[in-house]
Write a protein that holds these residues in place. Structure first.
Motif, short mmCIF file in Angstrom:
data_model
loop_
_atom_site.label_atom_id
_atom_site.label_comp_id
_atom_site.label_asym_id
_atom_site.label_seq_id
_atom_site.Cartn_x
_atom_site.Cartn_y
_atom_site.Cartn_z
N ASP A 21 0.83 -1.21 0.00
CA ASP A 21 0.00 0.00 0.00
C ASP A 21 0.87 1.26 0.00
OD1 ASP A 21 -2.69 -0.45 -0.29
OD2 ASP A 21 -3.03 -0.90 1.82
N LEU A 45 2.42 1.78 -3.35
CA LEU A 45 1.44 2.32 -4.30
C LEU A 45 1.16 3.80 -4.02
CD1 LEU A 45 -1.01 -0.72 -4.41
CD2 LEU A 45 0.41 0.09 -6.30
N GLU A 95 -9.21 1.27 -7.26
CA GLU A 95 -9.72 0.25 -6.34
C GLU A 95 -8.66 -0.84 -6.15
OE1 GLU A 95 -11.26 -1.62 -3.77
OE2 GLU A 95 -12.74 -0.15 -4.50
N ARG A 96 -8.32 -1.13 -4.86
CA ARG A 96 -7.23 -2.06 -4.57
C ARG A 96 -7.71 -3.39 -3.97
NH1 ARG A 96 -2.73 2.04 -1.72
NH2 ARG A 96 -2.75 3.62 -3.40
N ARG A 97 -9.01 -3.57 -3.83
CA ARG A 97 -9.51 -4.74 -3.10
C ARG A 97 -9.15 -6.07 -3.75
NH1 ARG A 97 -15.73 -3.41 -1.83
NH2 ARG A 97 -15.54 -2.58 -3.95
N ILE A 154 -6.36 -6.87 -5.04
CA ILE A 154 -4.92 -7.16 -4.93
C ILE A 154 -4.70 -8.25 -3.89
CG2 ILE A 154 -2.70 -6.21 -4.20
CD1 ILE A 154 -3.58 -3.52 -5.32
N ALA A 181 -0.57 -7.05 -7.91
CA ALA A 181 -0.94 -5.63 -7.86
C ALA A 181 -0.85 -4.95 -9.23
CB ALA A 181 -0.06 -4.89 -6.86
N LEU A 196 -4.06 -3.32 -11.34
CA LEU A 196 -4.17 -1.87 -11.47
C LEU A 196 -3.82 -1.31 -12.85
CD1 LEU A 196 -2.57 -0.83 -8.05
CD2 LEU A 196 -5.00 -1.08 -8.61
#
Length: 575
Positions: A12, A15, A29-31, A33, A50, A54
């Protein structure tokens, strides 16, 4: 913070750095990953998708994004190397000291290792067992009971508050049959010779109920018309059956927080309240069901009934909530029951036998309507268990009348064997329970294999103490080499296994994981059979022994924690 959440946090931050630098747009939106072990251990210790997740919303090349992330992650002191694989997966190899640090974290957390607050603030109602109160528990009930109880424990490990509920089906025709069966046993207790006709319950378990009724009422209801005793005998017999059911469940270490009565639900007007609520929202209407497909039965005639708009929520037809005589259908009563449960929980889970598969769609539709889509609702179907002895089907129980009781099985092989075995397959897969195999002392028996690993740890501690080598909380873990650190890598997966098992509502994943951990521990231990330097107990090298003791204790701790979720005792000695 355990290793996997810590690396999520590292990712995180990496990023966030790319966002701040303008290399990545904000707000992605990272959910989706993940950070997990790669399938091929030669690729490293951790892998993340990731860049793959993304790249498309960021309108960039996934491999180029992965290279930017690798540059950030490679600078972490815990990372020995970082690389990009394929179209954009990122693989990380961690330093040995990182794994030694996680080993210390296991020891420091002890019984709390693997617990999280992922589900904190959520109230989850799990309804399981809910067998008709017409007799003792059998092995079909047993499997659902264990799955439900282990799932409840699993969700508690993830921080949720769990309500364990049993729904007592005491308003249907089967309890009237039960009362009539008890009346026969009542007459028998007063000296009459009886014959149990077809359609009544023949099991000997009703004999003491008849004796109890005879002691309380004497011969008052021997020749009385049914309307004078049916309701009374129904209430008394259901209460006696529930005592028996509670005792059976206690043999498995299972206790419910709530026993909800269908009869009480109807007496309180809950179905009417649910119907009114749905009518206000035009989700119940008065209509006529479609005629059955094929040749119509002689007695079929179109009747207007109150119908729930089940098709609006994915069902294949609208469902009646009342019968033509005005009484509630099973669905109508169940709809009201779920409405009641949803008042006190954020999530609902039902554990049902596989024979209820046909009703799943309509109940899912009802809960979605009644909670306006705000309550997560899962139905877990549990297949029956086939009982064998040396490969041959087991004979029925005389006491039960037509099935083998849960109590008979638990009394023969023990609670822990039953509970663990019930979780060695997915709940919706068929299961054979062979009395000979579940007590077999071999690696083919997961119960034995995992328990033996825990007992082996305690045997090592005793033997080390006898050799004058005490455990040391500050053992020199640098003495542990690659072979031994591989065990730490498996142990460190425990928190993420617990979390993923809870999210998927699949407690069997804990049993699978424990078997794999035990297998790796036994394999590492057995290296000492051919190479004495690999033995955990090195009398001439106390420091190395203490490091290996520290490792073994951590493996034992993980096994103990996993078994605690399953409701199984971690034994210290095999008998």
């Amino acid at each position: 913070m355990t290793l996997y959440p810590r690396f999520f946090a590292h990712l995180d931050r990496a990023l966030d750095t790319l966002v701040a630098r303008g290399d990545l747009p904000a707000g992605l939106e990272r959910r989706a990953i993940t950070v997990e072990p790669p399938r091929d251990t030669t690729h490293g210790d951790l892998s993340t998708n990731a860049a793959m997740v993304l790249a498309k919303p960021a309108r960039t090349n996934p491999r180029a994004l992965a290279e930017l992330l690798v540059a950030e992650l490679a600078g972490l002191p815990e990372v020995a190397s970082a690389s990009v694989a394929g179209p954009g997966f990122i693989n990380l190899t961690l330093t040995d000291d990182t794994w030694r640090g996680e080993l210390t974290a296991i020891a420091d957390a002890g019984d709390a290792y693997g617990r999280s607050q992922v589900g904190a603030g959520q109230v989850v109602n799990i309804e399981y067992v809910s067998a008709n109160p017409t007799g003792p528990m059998h092995m079909g009930h047993c499997r659902g009971a264990v799955v439900g109880d282990a799932l409840a424990s699993l969700l508690e490990w993830n921080g949720a508050r769990v309500i364990r509920e049993y729904y007592v089906n005491d308003a249907g025709g089967q309890v009237a049959v039960l009362a009539r069966s008890a009346h026969l046993r009542y007459r028998e207790a007063l000296g009459e010779t009886i014959t149990i006709p077809e359609g009544l319950y023949p099991g000997d378990y009703l004999v003491p109920v008849g004796q109890m009724l005879a002691a309380e009422f004497g011969d008052r209801y021997v020749d009385a018309p049914e309307e004078e005793w049916l309701a009374l005998f129904r209430t008394k017999t259901v209460a006696a059956m529930l005592e028996m059911i509670r005792a059976d469940l206690q043999l498995l270490g299972i206790h419910h927080d709530v026993f909800s009565s269908e009869a009480d639900l109807q007496a309180a007007g809950k179905p009417e309240a649910a119907e009114a609520w749905l009518r206000e929202r035009d989700l119940i209407y008065d209509g006529v069901l479609e005629a059955p497909k094929g040749e119509l039965p002689d007695d079929w005639e179109p009747v207007e009934l109150p119908l729930f708009r089940s098709t609006k929520f994915g069902d294949d037809q609208d469902r009646p909530i009342r019968k033509s005589d005005g009484s509630w259908t099973y669905f109508g009563a169940d709809l009201a029951y779920h409405f009641q449960k949803a008042q006190g929980a954020d999530q609902l889970i039902d554990i049902w036998g596989a024979d209820h598969a046909g009703t799943v769609k309509r109940i899912v539709a009802a809960v979605q309507a009644l909670t306006e889509g705000k309550t997560r609702f899962d139905v877990k179907l549990v297949q029956m268990v086939r009982l064998l002895r040396g490969g041959e089907p087991v004979k029925m129980s005389k006491r039960a009348g037509n099935f083998v009781t849960l109590a008979d099985v638990v009394n023969e092989v023990g609670k822990d064997v039953v509970r663990f075995t019930m979780l060695t397959r997915k709940a919706d897969a068929q299961m054979d329970f062979d009395f000979a195999k579940v007590v077999e002392a071999s690696k083919d028996n997961p119960v034995f294999y995992v328990q033996y690993a825990h007992a082996r740890v305690h045997s090592l501690v005793r033997r080390a103490a006898e050799a004058g080598i005490a455990e040391d909380a500050n053992a020199d873990l640098s003495r542990l080499d690659t072979v031994e650190l591989a065990l730490v890598k498996r142990a460190a997966q425990f928190p993420r296994v617990v979390e993923s098992a809870a999210a998927a509502r699949e407690p069997h994943r804990i049993a699978f994981y424990l078997y794999d951990l035990a297998a790796e521990f036994h394999a590492a231990w057995n290296l000492g059979n051919d190479d004495p330097s690999r033995r955990y107990l090195q009398v001439d090298d106390p420091a190395l022994t203490q490091a290996r003791l520290f490792l073994a204790r951590a493996i034992g701790q993980i096994i103990r924690n996993g078994l605690a979720i399953m409701g199984v005792e971690a034994v210290e000695e095999m008998k």
